[in-house]
Design a protein around this motif. Structure first.
Motif, PDB file in Angstrom:
ATOM      1  N   SER A 321     -57.608  23.771 -19.646  1.00 47.40           N
ATOM      2  CA  SER A 321     -57.040  21.471 -19.516  1.00 47.40           C
ATOM      3  C   SER A 321     -56.084  21.311 -18.635  1.00 47.40           C
ATOM      4  O   SER A 321     -55.728  21.649 -18.336  1.00 47.40           O
ATOM      5  CB  SER A 321     -56.089  21.644 -21.109  1.00 47.40           C
ATOM      6  OG  SER A 321     -56.081  20.177 -21.699  1.00 47.40           O
ATOM      7  N   PRO A 322     -56.369  19.725 -18.095  1.00 44.65           N
ATOM      8  CA  PRO A 322     -55.903  19.143 -17.162  1.00 44.65           C
ATOM      9  C   PRO A 322     -54.567  19.334 -17.758  1.00 44.65           C
ATOM     10  O   PRO A 322     -53.687  19.194 -16.757  1.00 44.65           O
ATOM     11  CB  PRO A 322     -56.636  18.073 -17.003  1.00 44.65           C
ATOM     12  CG  PRO A 322     -57.935  18.318 -17.552  1.00 44.65           C
ATOM     13  CD  PRO A 322     -58.123  19.577 -18.176  1.00 44.65           C
ATOM     14  N   SER A 323     -54.134  18.949 -18.403  1.00 47.23           N
ATOM     15  CA  SER A 323     -52.726  18.854 -19.575  1.00 47.23           C
ATOM     16  C   SER A 323     -52.604  19.796 -19.441  1.00 47.23           C
ATOM     17  O   SER A 323     -50.665  19.676 -19.094  1.00 47.23           O
ATOM     18  CB  SER A 323     -53.238  18.355 -20.680  1.00 47.23           C
ATOM     19  OG  SER A 323     -53.484  19.478 -21.555  1.00 47.23           O
ATOM     20  N   THR A 324     -52.099  20.845 -19.224  1.00 43.55           N
ATOM     21  CA  THR A 324     -51.663  22.007 -18.906  1.00 43.55           C
ATOM     22  C   THR A 324     -50.577  21.785 -17.486  1.00 43.55           C
ATOM     23  O   THR A 324     -49.200  22.276 -17.003  1.00 43.55           O
ATOM     24  CB  THR A 324     -52.407  23.700 -18.444  1.00 43.55           C
ATOM     25  OG1 THR A 324     -53.145  23.682 -20.038  1.00 43.55           O
ATOM     26  CG2 THR A 324     -51.371  24.035 -18.849  1.00 43.55           C
ATOM     27  N   PHE A 325     -51.226  21.353 -16.655  1.00 40.51           N
ATOM     28  CA  PHE A 325     -50.622  20.952 -15.142  1.00 40.51           C
ATOM     29  C   PHE A 325     -49.991  19.395 -15.535  1.00 40.51           C
ATOM     30  O   PHE A 325     -50.014  19.139 -14.521  1.00 40.51           O
ATOM     31  CB  PHE A 325     -51.560  20.662 -13.985  1.00 40.51           C
ATOM     32  CG  PHE A 325     -51.952  22.143 -14.121  1.00 40.51           C
ATOM     33  CD1 PHE A 325     -51.414  23.464 -13.951  1.00 40.51           C
ATOM     34  CD2 PHE A 325     -53.554  22.542 -14.328  1.00 40.51           C
ATOM     35  CE1 PHE A 325     -51.939  24.987 -13.790  1.00 40.51           C
ATOM     36  CE2 PHE A 325     -54.884  23.458 -14.298  1.00 40.51           C
ATOM     37  CZ  PHE A 325     -53.457  24.744 -14.019  1.00 40.51           C
ATOM     38  N   ALA A 326     -49.564  19.123 -16.501  1.00 40.78           N
ATOM     39  CA  ALA A 326     -48.086  17.682 -16.310  1.00 40.78           C
ATOM     40  C   ALA A 326     -47.434  18.376 -17.401  1.00 40.78           C
ATOM     41  O   ALA A 326     -47.719  19.135 -18.334  1.00 40.78           O
ATOM     42  CB  ALA A 326     -49.852  16.676 -17.083  1.00 40.78           C
ATOM     43  N   LEU A 327     -46.297  17.166 -16.537  1.00 38.85           N
ATOM     44  CA  LEU A 327     -45.443  17.389 -17.827  1.00 38.85           C
ATOM     45  C   LEU A 327     -44.618  16.144 -18.512  1.00 38.85           C
ATOM     46  O   LEU A 327     -44.648  15.411 -17.337  1.00 38.85           O
ATOM     47  CB  LEU A 327     -44.141  18.639 -17.129  1.00 38.85           C
ATOM     48  CG  LEU A 327     -42.641  18.321 -18.271  1.00 38.85           C
ATOM     49  CD1 LEU A 327     -42.918  19.557 -19.050  1.00 38.85           C
ATOM     50  CD2 LEU A 327     -41.844  18.940 -17.067  1.00 38.85           C
ATOM     51  N   ALA A 328     -44.380  16.239 -19.811  1.00 38.37           N
ATOM     52  CA  ALA A 328     -44.044  14.753 -20.293  1.00 38.37           C
ATOM     53  C   ALA A 328     -42.694  14.642 -20.707  1.00 38.37           C
ATOM     54  O   ALA A 328     -42.778  15.784 -21.359  1.00 38.37           O
ATOM     55  CB  ALA A 328     -45.153  14.617 -21.577  1.00 38.37           C
ATOM     56  N   LEU A 329     -42.439  14.007 -20.084  1.00 36.85           N
ATOM     57  CA  LEU A 329     -41.002  14.113 -19.424  1.00 36.85           C
ATOM     58  C   LEU A 329     -40.344  13.976 -21.402  1.00 36.85           C
ATOM     59  O   LEU A 329     -40.823  12.923 -21.925  1.00 36.85           O
ATOM     60  CB  LEU A 329     -40.135  12.872 -19.307  1.00 36.85           C
ATOM     61  CG  LEU A 329     -40.442  12.891 -17.427  1.00 36.85           C
ATOM     62  CD1 LEU A 329     -40.198  11.597 -16.451  1.00 36.85           C
ATOM     63  CD2 LEU A 329     -40.198  14.045 -17.135  1.00 36.85           C
ATOM     64  N   PRO A 330     -39.539  14.466 -21.922  1.00 37.48           N
ATOM     65  CA  PRO A 330     -39.078  14.565 -23.244  1.00 37.48           C
ATOM     66  C   PRO A 330     -38.230  13.702 -23.171  1.00 37.48           C
ATOM     67  O   PRO A 330     -37.643  12.693 -22.776  1.00 37.48           O
ATOM     68  CB  PRO A 330     -38.263  15.827 -23.343  1.00 37.48           C
ATOM     69  CG  PRO A 330     -38.560  16.954 -21.925  1.00 37.48           C
ATOM     70  CD  PRO A 330     -39.355  15.817 -21.205  1.00 37.48           C
ATOM     71  N   LYS A 331     -37.681  12.916 -24.855  1.00 38.20           N
ATOM     72  CA  LYS A 331     -36.719  11.874 -24.644  1.00 38.20           C
ATOM     73  C   LYS A 331     -35.640  12.449 -24.419  1.00 38.20           C
ATOM     74  O   LYS A 331     -35.478  12.918 -25.399  1.00 38.20           O
ATOM     75  CB  LYS A 331     -37.453  11.133 -26.605  1.00 38.20           C
ATOM     76  CG  LYS A 331     -37.083   9.892 -26.831  1.00 38.20           C
ATOM     77  CD  LYS A 331     -36.904   9.778 -28.155  1.00 38.20           C
ATOM     78  CE  LYS A 331     -36.086   8.294 -28.861  1.00 38.20           C
ATOM     79  NZ  LYS A 331     -36.504   8.497 -29.942  1.00 38.20           N
ATOM     80  N   GLY A 332     -35.150  11.044 -23.490  1.00 35.27           N
ATOM     81  CA  GLY A 332     -33.454  10.785 -23.428  1.00 35.27           C
ATOM     82  C   GLY A 332     -33.113  12.060 -22.546  1.00 35.27           C
ATOM     83  O   GLY A 332     -32.019  12.294 -22.264  1.00 35.27           O
TER      84      GLY A 332
END
Length: 447
Positions: A321-332
């Protein structure tokens, strides 16, 4: 491209000057057609068998005579009418082998440069690695699951025989721009083709770096099987590694044993990473595809050996999945840009020795003057600094020893003995490095 076209052009893959577009089409077909793959690897084995044991060297006068003769024949050949013939399948196969023979003869000096003295299992290992490198160049992506003796929250490079096995997952897309992800639970590093991001959940911190950022250290080589293979090939050629080969049940087993790399006048770093250990690597290759199927690495300490790394599975050309190579920044999460750290400036911490830097750092801790050490702690985020302040504020320095280097670490270790605020005496090896642009000493570990 269909099978007939592939077989007609297959020998082009042995040509160093092959048209790139044609090579791409041929490789694409190899990935999807097992029959043509079998033909290709069969021909590759023929090429390997035809490699001569010794390099023939043509006399200089003979070479010059050939050049002169060709020069004389050049004009008559231009004037002759070109004739085209249709070849049946049998003749085509013979012609293909002949073409390969010509390629082998021309390539003799290149194929054997530096490998003339290899014999026995070393030569077989070198040949296998060469085949595997070619096969690896055809893969589009890879998912590797492995276990490593390390700490989940610590550096990727850290290994230790006393640690438990920790699950890791490596995902890699080889299509340009290359993207990858390494996840060990307590640390995750993602490369989206433009930059690297490392998330440390314990500190709720995100570190941002360039494509060359050293977040995963020696682990990075596992992202590229071809680099692994070429490194092993170098060890075999330079005779710094011992090789053992065996084949059974459709698999090729190769065992490589090497000594620790680095400066071990002081052995503080010995066995703290795989490269800094006497170790044995056990590879299993597929006899058909020549791709790596599994890898085990053992750290050797005298007669004792400890399994330090083992792959659980390696899957090639699987959906990712393309989302594997993205990092959603955790809150805070606090984001630290290491580009700023690389450009950091400080006249104080760039004009002194590592020992003097350690003295200033510990003196500032003792006096709770944390503003004075913002520069050497530039890599540490707010949460990590909070933990360090809680532990080290008001400490007392007992002794600061002489700096030393060990293993492959680019910085220096400074041995220190301190008494913490709770009265506990602790011996610390403060890791300091100044391999940034302005040669500023930065705290890299030990606390």
């Amino acid at each position: 491209m269909d099978c007939n076209e592939f077989k007609r052009e297959m020998t082009s893959l042995f040509d160093a000057d092959v048209d790139k577009a044609l090579a791409a089409e041929l490789k694409e077909h190899l990935l999807t057609c097992s029959a043509c793959s079998a033909d290709f690897y069969e021909m590759e084995e023929v090429v390997e068998c035809l490699n001569p044991r010794y390099l023939p060297s043509a006399p200089v006068l003979l070479k010059q005579n050939i050049i002169n003769h060709l020069s004389k024949e050049k004009q008559p050949m231009k004037n002759k009418t070109t004739r085209t013939f249709r070849l049946n399948s049998t003749i085509k196969k013979v012609a293909a082998i002949a073409a390969v023979l010509v390629a082998v003869i021309i390539a003799i000096p290149l194929l054997h440069k530096g490998n003339e003295s290899l014999v026995g299992e070393a030569k077989a290992g070198n040949s296998l690695l060469e085949s595997s490198i070619k096969a690896t160049g055809l893969i589009k992506n890879m998912v590797m699951k492995l276990r490593v003796r390390t700490l989940p929250n610590d550096n990727f490079a850290l290994v230790g025989t006393e640690y438990d096995m920790v699950e890791h997952t490596i995902s890699k897309s080889f299509e340009k721009p290359e993207k990858w992800r390494i996840d060990k639970g307590g640390r995750v590093v993602v490369c989206d083709g433009k930059q690297q991001l490392m998330w440390i959940p314990m500190a709720n911190g995100v570190y941002k770096g360039s494509l060359d950022a050293g977040f995963v250290e020696w682990f990075r080589i596992l992202l590229d099987p071809e680099s692994v293979l070429r490194k092993e090939q170098t060890g075999i050629t330079d005779k710094t590694s011992e090789v053992r080969m065996a084949e059974k049940d459709g698999e090729i087993h190769m065992t490589v044993t090497s000594k620790a790399q680095g400066n071990f006048i002081n052995d503080y770093s010995k066995n703290r990473s795989i490269n800094e250990s006497d170790n044995r690597r056990e590879y299993v290759f597929s006899s058909q595809t020549k791709l790596i199927k599994s890898l085990k690495i053992y750290v050797l300490e005298g007669s004792k050996e400890t399994l330090i790394l083992e792959t659980e599975s390696i899957d090639y050309n699987v959906p990712i999945s393309p989302s594997t190579f993205a990092l959603a920044l955790p809150k805070g999460a606090e984001v630290t840009d290491l580009a700023a750290v690389q450009n950091i400036k400080s006249e104080t911490f760039s004009t002194i020795s590592s020992k003097r830097a350690a003295e200033i750092i510990f003196d500032s801790m003792a006096k709770n003057r944390w503003d004075a050490v913002k520069v050497p702690f530039a890599q540490y985020n707010f949460l990590l600094m909070k933990l360090i302040k809680r532990k080290c504020s008001g400490l007392k320095v007992v002794k600061i020893g002489e700096p030393f280097k060990s293993g492959l670490y680019p910085g220096e270790y400074v041995p220190c003995e301190v008494v913490l605020r709770d009265g506990y005496t602790r011996k610390i090896c403060l890791a300091l490095r100044n391999d940034n642009e302005n040669k500023v000493w930065l705290v890299d570990g030990g606390l």
